[in-house]
Scaffold this active site. Structure first.
Site, PDB file in Angstrom:
ATOM      1  CD  GLU A 131       6.213  52.050  61.400  1.00  0.00           C
ATOM      2  OE1 GLU A 131       6.678  51.051  62.011  1.00  0.00           O
ATOM      3  OE2 GLU A 131       5.026  52.137  61.034  1.00  0.00           O
ATOM      4  N   GLY A 135      12.929  52.087  56.873  1.00  0.00           N
ATOM      5  CA  GLY A 135      12.740  53.157  55.896  1.00  0.00           C
ATOM      6  C   GLY A 135      12.602  52.527  54.520  1.00  0.00           C
ATOM      7  CB  SER A 136      14.943  50.472  52.475  1.00  0.00           C
ATOM      8  OG  SER A 136      16.000  51.369  52.644  1.00  0.00           O
ATOM      9  CB  THR A 162      10.205  66.260  55.296  1.00  0.00           C
ATOM     10  OG1 THR A 162      11.313  65.379  55.207  1.00  0.00           O
ATOM     11  CG2 THR A 162      10.618  67.637  54.800  1.00  0.00           C
ATOM     12  NE  ARG A 258      12.045  56.356  44.639  1.00  0.00           N
ATOM     13  CZ  ARG A 258      11.435  55.216  44.877  1.00  0.00           C
ATOM     14  NH1 ARG A 258      10.820  54.591  43.902  1.00  0.00           N
ATOM     15  NH2 ARG A 258      11.461  54.691  46.069  1.00  0.00           N
ATOM     16  CB  ILE A 352      37.256  74.596  43.115  1.00  0.00           C
ATOM     17  CG1 ILE A 352      37.439  73.592  41.971  1.00  0.00           C
ATOM     18  CG2 ILE A 352      37.463  76.029  42.631  1.00  0.00           C
ATOM     19  CD1 ILE A 352      36.421  73.719  40.843  1.00  0.00           C
ATOM     20  N   GLY A 354      39.537  75.260  48.143  1.00  0.00           N
ATOM     21  CA  GLY A 354      40.655  75.070  49.068  1.00  0.00           C
ATOM     22  C   GLY A 354      40.174  75.171  50.507  1.00  0.00           C
ATOM     23  N   GLY A 355      40.988  75.775  51.365  1.00  0.00           N
ATOM     24  CA  GLY A 355      40.655  75.880  52.787  1.00  0.00           C
ATOM     25  C   GLY A 355      39.385  76.680  53.030  1.00  0.00           C
ATOM     26  CD  GLU A 378      10.748  61.605  48.416  1.00  0.00           C
ATOM     27  OE1 GLU A 378      10.130  60.616  48.823  1.00  0.00           O
ATOM     28  OE2 GLU A 378      10.376  62.762  48.614  1.00  0.00           O
TER      29      GLU A 378
HETATM   30  C1  LIG Z   1      16.222  64.336  56.326  1.00  0.00           C
HETATM   31  C2  LIG Z   1      15.314  63.206  56.035  1.00  0.00           C
HETATM   32  C3  LIG Z   1      13.980  63.441  55.714  1.00  0.00           C
HETATM   33  C4  LIG Z   1      13.095  62.376  55.505  1.00  0.00           C
HETATM   34  N1  LIG Z   1      11.771  62.641  55.256  1.00  0.00           N
HETATM   35  C5  LIG Z   1      10.878  61.612  55.203  1.00  0.00           C
HETATM   36  C6  LIG Z   1       9.475  61.869  55.091  1.00  0.00           C
HETATM   37  O1  LIG Z   1       9.034  63.009  54.957  1.00  0.00           O
HETATM   38  N2  LIG Z   1       8.603  60.818  55.162  1.00  0.00           N
HETATM   39  C7  LIG Z   1       9.050  59.520  55.296  1.00  0.00           C
HETATM   40  O2  LIG Z   1       8.224  58.616  55.329  1.00  0.00           O
HETATM   41  N3  LIG Z   1      10.383  59.253  55.369  1.00  0.00           N
HETATM   42  C8  LIG Z   1      11.300  60.261  55.333  1.00  0.00           C
HETATM   43  N4  LIG Z   1      12.652  60.008  55.436  1.00  0.00           N
HETATM   44  C9  LIG Z   1      13.098  58.623  55.601  1.00  0.00           C
HETATM   45  C10 LIG Z   1      13.815  58.107  54.381  1.00  0.00           C
HETATM   46  O3  LIG Z   1      12.875  57.820  53.375  1.00  0.00           O
HETATM   47  C11 LIG Z   1      14.594  56.856  54.839  1.00  0.00           C
HETATM   48  O4  LIG Z   1      15.646  57.303  55.676  1.00  0.00           O
HETATM   49  C12 LIG Z   1      15.150  56.097  53.663  1.00  0.00           C
HETATM   50  O5  LIG Z   1      14.119  55.478  52.942  1.00  0.00           O
HETATM   51  C13 LIG Z   1      16.149  55.007  54.121  1.00  0.00           C
HETATM   52  O6  LIG Z   1      15.607  54.232  55.147  1.00  0.00           O
HETATM   53  P1  LIG Z   1      16.455  53.968  56.489  1.00  0.00           P
HETATM   54  O7  LIG Z   1      16.992  55.269  56.948  1.00  0.00           O
HETATM   55  O8  LIG Z   1      15.586  53.203  57.411  1.00  0.00           O
HETATM   56  O9  LIG Z   1      17.653  53.062  56.009  1.00  0.00           O
HETATM   57  P2  LIG Z   1      17.612  51.473  55.893  1.00  0.00           P
HETATM   58  O10 LIG Z   1      16.417  51.043  55.147  1.00  0.00           O
HETATM   59  O11 LIG Z   1      17.822  50.891  57.253  1.00  0.00           O
HETATM   60  O12 LIG Z   1      18.901  51.210  55.000  1.00  0.00           O
HETATM   61  C14 LIG Z   1      20.238  51.256  55.544  1.00  0.00           C
HETATM   62  C15 LIG Z   1      21.220  50.944  54.409  1.00  0.00           C
HETATM   63  O13 LIG Z   1      20.950  49.635  53.876  1.00  0.00           O
HETATM   64  C16 LIG Z   1      20.708  49.705  52.486  1.00  0.00           C
HETATM   65  N5  LIG Z   1      19.697  48.716  52.121  1.00  0.00           N
HETATM   66  C17 LIG Z   1      18.458  48.539  52.663  1.00  0.00           C
HETATM   67  N6  LIG Z   1      17.826  47.515  52.081  1.00  0.00           N
HETATM   68  C18 LIG Z   1      18.664  47.029  51.134  1.00  0.00           C
HETATM   69  C19 LIG Z   1      18.580  45.965  50.174  1.00  0.00           C
HETATM   70  N7  LIG Z   1      17.482  45.221  50.039  1.00  0.00           N
HETATM   71  N8  LIG Z   1      19.650  45.745  49.371  1.00  0.00           N
HETATM   72  C20 LIG Z   1      20.772  46.521  49.461  1.00  0.00           C
HETATM   73  N9  LIG Z   1      20.920  47.534  50.351  1.00  0.00           N
HETATM   74  C21 LIG Z   1      19.865  47.787  51.168  1.00  0.00           C
HETATM   75  C22 LIG Z   1      20.214  51.133  52.237  1.00  0.00           C
HETATM   76  O14 LIG Z   1      20.411  51.526  50.884  1.00  0.00           O
HETATM   77  C23 LIG Z   1      21.086  51.904  53.209  1.00  0.00           C
HETATM   78  O15 LIG Z   1      22.363  52.125  52.631  1.00  0.00           O
HETATM   79  C24 LIG Z   1      13.571  61.051  55.588  1.00  0.00           C
HETATM   80  C25 LIG Z   1      14.917  60.813  55.877  1.00  0.00           C
HETATM   81  C26 LIG Z   1      15.778  61.862  56.089  1.00  0.00           C
HETATM   82  C27 LIG Z   1      17.217  61.585  56.428  1.00  0.00           C
END
Ligand SMILES: Cc1cc2nc3c(=O)[nH]c(=O)nc-3n(C[C@H](O)[C@H](O)[C@H](O)COP(=O)(O)OP(=O)(O)OC[C@H]3O[C@@H](n4cnc5c(N)ncnc54)[C@H](O)[C@@H]3O)c2cc1C
Length: 400
Positions: A131, A135-136, A162, A258, A352, A354-355, A378
């Site tokens: 949302e 994401g995470s 996606t 994954r 490798i 270069g420009g 993922e």
């Molecule tokens: C091109 C693209 C396609 C995608 N396709 C899909 C899809 O088809 N379906 C879907 O559901 N999602 C999709 N995603 C979403 C993707 O799964 C999320 O972007 C990803 O899980 C990261 O979530 P976020 O962007 O909210 O980052 P955040 O969760 O906000 O994280 C921001 C940073 O904080 C770090 N972080 C977060 N929590 C912790 C923690 N506990 N400890 C340490 N570090 C932490 C993360 O590693 C990251 O570096 C897509 C994303 C992209 C860019």
């Protein structure tokens, strides 16, 4: 095809499938990939070709019209496709995840209804957990499903789908109130059939797919938001028929995803290596080919070692899942290693060049913009390390 990234112990069928896909990639994908990517154009002809090859049904059981192949076969196919153009592997990946979720968790009626048409590529899947605000941390989702008789009413906003526009079936994770004490048991996956396209959906009142999100790479494949306003979904379109299981179903889908992202990293890295070693034998500086400078040979040696290591780890993670064993540790390791190595191999191939690596006329420029997506999709590197770290502590716990 070169000496790197070979896989021991494949069946004749697996070898035939891979040879066919490799040929398709060399003839139908690589020659057009960079041009289509620069135009951000959906590769419709390539998708048609993949349908003809049966790739959308590769892992769907034969009884539902698929080829019934393993995760390993799928991952090796993805590696080949990503070598040609990573975006194309993205088009099959969400479809594969949704088909896996329906096959593993769906009701008999859902399997019979969706899987044959998914195998033919007539229904194309996308999945949606993320949302705008998360994401995470999937436990924090706020898109809600509220029961209303034989229906659920869904409201909320989803992000980063996606294939959000081109798909005709979206597995959407929502919060439903099951009265459980943990948020993980208060989530439900809904299977929403929709029409392909953007804007308000003509067949699902209240469902809108705003336009494509503009991205630095991973072009051609559409990535979108999804807005749900009082969307009414029959209760029999809950994945598996029972609410409260959505989080675990999605995590199962993401786990096979994954391995798939690891495979993509392997494919992109292999292509970057091929481009780097080829260019190094063409360009001369200081009176000799740059491949004869030891510094460049060292780079090539490091790149090849990473390509090989990532491939073998990805294969190991896929085989673990195929054997029926838990593979979250191996999938997390493979995804982490392959995506980090991919970024590094691409960067070295870029250096490798270069420009010229900075010129849009060279393929490495595209790969350089594609590799970072693998660090995020993922689950980010940090999330993989959290999963791996927790599992290690389970495995190696000392008694106090
Ligand atoms: C091109 C693209 C396609 C995608 N396709 C899909 C899809 O088809 N379906 C879907 O559901 N999602 C999709 N995603 C979403 C993707 O799964 C999320 O972007 C990803 O899980 C990261 O979530 P976020 O962007 O909210 O980052 P955040 O969760 O906000 O994280 C921001 C940073 O904080 C770090 N972080 C977060 N929590 C912790 C923690 N506990 N400890 C340490 N570090 C932490 C993360 O590693 C990251 O570096 C897509 C994303 C992209 C860019």
């Amino acid at each position: 095809m070169g000496r790197l990234a070979q896989t021991d112990g494949l069946t004749e069928i697996q070898r035939d499938i891979l040879a066919t896909v490799r040929d398709f990639v060399d003839k139908e994908i690589i020659p057009v990939a960079t041009e289509l990517e620069h135009k951000d154009e959906y590769p419709a002809a390539i998708v048609e070709g993949m349908k003809q090859l049966g790739l959308f049904g590769l892992t769907i059981p034969e009884e539902y019209g698929g080829l019934g192949e393993s995760l390993l076969t799928y991952a090796l196919v993805v590696e080949e496709i990503a070598r040609g153009w990573m975006s194309v592997s993205g088009i099959v990946n969400t479809h594969f995840i949704v088909a896996h979720m329906i096959n593993a968790h769906g009701t008999q009626e859902q399997k019979e209804y969706f899987l044959p048409r998914m195998a033919a590529g007539e229904i194309r899947g996308a999945f949606s957990m993320s949302e705008p605000g998360l994401g995470s941390d999937v436990s924090a989702i706020s898109t809600k499903g509220v029961k209303d008789g034989d229906f659920y009413v869904l409201n909320g906003q989803k992000m980063w789908l996606t294939n959000g526009g081109t798909s005709t079936l979206v597995a959407v994770l929502c919060k439903t109130d099951e009265g459980a004490s943990t948020p993980y048991r208060n989530m439900t996956t809904f299977l929403i059939e929709k029409t392909a396209g953007f804007g308000p959906n003509p067949t699902v009142p209240g469902l809108t797919v705003p336009g494509k999100i503009e991205k630095m790479g991973y072009k051609g494949v559409d990535t979108t938001e999804l807005v749900l306003q009082d969307v009414r979904i029959p209760a029999d379109r809950i994945l598996g028929g029972v609410p409260g299981k959505g989080f675990y179903q999605m995590m199962d889908g993401v786990e096979v995803g994954r391995v798939n992202v690891a495979a993509r990293g392997c494919g992109v890295a292999r292509r970057a290596f091929e481009l780097g070693i080829s260019y190094a034998q063409q360009r001369s500086t200081f009176g000799k080919k740059i491949a004869e400078h030891q510094a460049i040979q060292f780079k090539l040696a490091e790149m090849a070692t990473k390509v090989e290591a990532a491939h073998q780890m990805m294969v190991m993670a896929a085989r673990k899942k195929d054997s029926g064993e838990r593979n979250d540790l191996e999938a997390g390791m493979a995804k982490y290693l392959a995506s980090e190595y991919c970024k590094e191999v691409v960067e070295d191939a870029f250096r490798i060049h270069g420009g010229y690596g900075f010129s849009k006329e060279y393929e490495i420029e595209r790969l350089y913009r594609e590799a970072p997506m693998l660090l995020i999709g993922e689950g980010t590197a940090e999330i993989q390390k959290m999963i791996v770290g927790r599992r290690l502590l389970e495995e190696y716990r000392i008694s106090e």
